[in-house]
Scaffold this active site. Structure first.
Site, PDB file in Angstrom:
ATOM      1  N   ASP A 279      20.132   2.911 -14.589  1.00 16.49           N
ATOM      2  CA  ASP A 279      18.928   2.883 -15.412  1.00 16.49           C
ATOM      3  C   ASP A 279      19.346   2.462 -16.815  1.00 16.49           C
ATOM      4  O   ASP A 279      20.483   2.712 -17.237  1.00 16.49           O
ATOM      5  CB  ASP A 279      18.258   4.260 -15.461  1.00 16.49           C
ATOM      6  CG  ASP A 279      16.811   4.186 -15.910  1.00 16.49           C
ATOM      7  OD1 ASP A 279      15.924   4.263 -15.037  1.00 16.49           O
ATOM      8  OD2 ASP A 279      16.559   4.045 -17.114  1.00 16.49           O
TER       9      ASP A 279
ATOM     10  N   CYS B  55       3.933   0.253  -8.910  1.00 20.31           N
ATOM     11  CA  CYS B  55       2.793   0.817  -9.649  1.00 20.31           C
ATOM     12  C   CYS B  55       1.858  -0.278 -10.139  1.00 20.31           C
ATOM     13  O   CYS B  55       0.977  -0.037 -10.947  1.00 20.31           O
ATOM     14  CB  CYS B  55       3.278   1.666 -10.820  1.00 20.31           C
ATOM     15  SG  CYS B  55       4.279   0.772 -12.033  1.00 20.31           S
TER      16      CYS B  55
END
Length: 477
Positions: free
Chosen positions: A359, A434
């Site tokens: 990340d 999403c």
């Protein structure tokens, strides 16, 4: 094609809903998009905007209502965004969200899209008070009152959200009290022009433990117990001190009144940008530096700036579907791209040989490593950086993944990562999306070497024109 004028009123039959939740009708071959109109309705619309191939309008008269139209429970929902669909009955919202994915596929047309299995949207039993995190902007009105809320779309008009029925109740109560205390102690509030001060407040509550953490974002330096944040090179003048944010009393009252608050952090963000946070964050109050949250059958820690789903109830559904789609096996070597604090990877860690995650947020990787250690997972490895750079390095070092998990932001997969996936091609892949549009766009590339087994839509954000989806992909032979 007919020419429409701004302000012109027309009768319109609404045929379907668009990707932003608006009703769509046509007149003489020209499409007209009308927010808050539903399929099957006959309306009088006033034209508000003309583009080359379509127009936009607003409802001025509802001549025939849809049988699925309901009265919105939240009086201010329409003030925030034209993509809110609280006026549509909830079962039909779920049907619409599956159709969102179909519309996106039809627009971008990835290979074989007509045959993709689109599963029925998984909804909530009670689609209210589901947001366990808020990130509200703070403003002081001309009469001195302090409000907190969100900007109306495409504007700098702040909508006061004092009683938001999709927000978890305690977090709403805390932000309302924050406004009262800022007003009581005359704390400076940023006005985006001359005055510097508090600009944003984040409040997040754990659904598992009830613990609450907060971040105050300020464009002005802050004082707590005589200490300055950020640290100053020179002693400030009396005039400068007046513009500083003094946290002593506000923190004392908040922590006395709300025993669930375990962490309060300050973030210094003096730049005029659209970014919520600046680079410097400091803990002001902590019984714990993190809150404990839970999903499926395990718990994990969240630091204040770490990402986690706004709807923790549906996060259980989302992660369960991701595990089902991945179909983990004991010899699988999984890469968890966009891993955050490690949550999706932990759901399969005890079922596979290894989990490697990355990340770009350093705090998230710190949390991921700590969470893996606390959960006893010795087969998890995490690094800070971009997936398109780290994955090839791992491959060179001998770590060839058999499975890939991706949970990107709304912008979808980075072009460089798509290229990397095309080179390494793990045997199976799960894409947690999403944004239906960027998902369909990314599938143009992925469908070249993966078969799309199915797409499972999940309602993470009831009453909005947004849906989450889990996509199961298998490498083509």
């Amino acid at each position: 094609m007919i020419n429409l004028k701004i302000g012109q009123k027309i009768q319109l039959n609404i045929e379907r809903m668009g990707i932003n939740g608006e009703g769509i009708g046509s007149i003489s071959g020209r499409l007209v998009f009308v927010p808050y109109a539903l399929p099957g309705e006959q309306i009088v619309a006033e034209i508000t905007e003309n583009a080359r191939n379509f127009s936009r309008g607003k409802v001025v008269e509802l001549k025939k209502k849809s049988r699925f139209r309901v009265k919105p429970e939240d009086a201010v929902y329409a003030d925030l965004s034209s993509s809110h669909i609280m006026h549509l009955a909830y079962p039909q919202q779920l049907e619409f969200k599956r159709d969102l994915i179909r519309q996106a596929l039809e627009k971008y047309r990835p290979s074989g899209w007509q045959k993709y299995e689109l599963r029925e949207t998984i909804g909530m039993e009670n689609p209210l008070h589901y947001r366990y995190k808020l990130q509200y902007q703070i403003r002081r009105l001309n009469n001195g009152a302090v409000i907190a809320g969100l900007y109306k779309e495409n504007s700098h008009h702040l909508v006061n959200l004092e009683h938001c029925i999709v927000q978890e109740e305690l977090t709403q109560k805390i932000i309302n009290r924050v406004c009262e205390l800022i007003e009581k102690y005359d704390i400076p509030v940023d006005d985006e022009r001359r005055i510097r001060g508090i600009r944003t407040v984040m409040v997040r509550r754990s659904r598992k433990t009830g613990e609450v953490q907060m971040i105050f974002v300020s464009s002005a330096p802050m004082i707590l117990d005589g200490q300055f944040f950020p640290e100053l090179r020179e002693e400030p003048t009396k005039k400068e001190r007046k513009s500083f944010v003094k946290f002593d009393k506000i923190l004392s009252e908040l922590t006395d009144e709300f025993s669930d608050i375990v962490t309060i952090a300050a973030n210094f963000h003096p730049k005029k940008t659209s970014e919520i946070y600046g680079d410097k964050t400091q803990i002001l109050f902590n019984e714990k530096e993190t809150i404990t949250e839970g999903v499926l059958d395990y718990e994990f820690e969240l630091s204040p700036r770490a990402f986690y789903q706004l709807n923790p109830e549906q996060a259980n559904v989302l992660y369960a579907e991701a595990v089902k789609a991945l179909h983990p096996k004991k010899d699988d070597r999984v890469i968890d791209a966009y891993c955050g604090v490690g949550t999706i990877g932990f759901a399969v860690a005890n079922k596979v040989k290894s989990v490697h995650g990355m990340d770009i947020t350093p705090e998230a990787i710190i949390d991921a490593k700590r969470n893996a250690a606390q959960l006893g997972f010795k087969n998890c490895h995490y690094e800070t950086g971009r997936a398109e750079k780290i994955i090839p390095n791992w491959a060179k070092a001998g770590h060839k993944a058999t499975a890939l998990l991706v949970d990107p932001p709304r912008t979808g997969l980075d072009a460089a990562l798509l290229e990397t996936i095309g080179k390494v091609q793990p045997e199976k892949m799960v894409y947690v999306s999403c944004n239906a549009s960027t998902l369909a766009k990314d599938l143009i590339v992925l469908a070249q070497f993966y078969r799309v087994d199915y797409i499972q839509s999940i309602d993470m954000f009831p009453h909005t024109a947004r849906t989450e989806a889990v996509v199961k992909l298998t490498r083509k032979k």
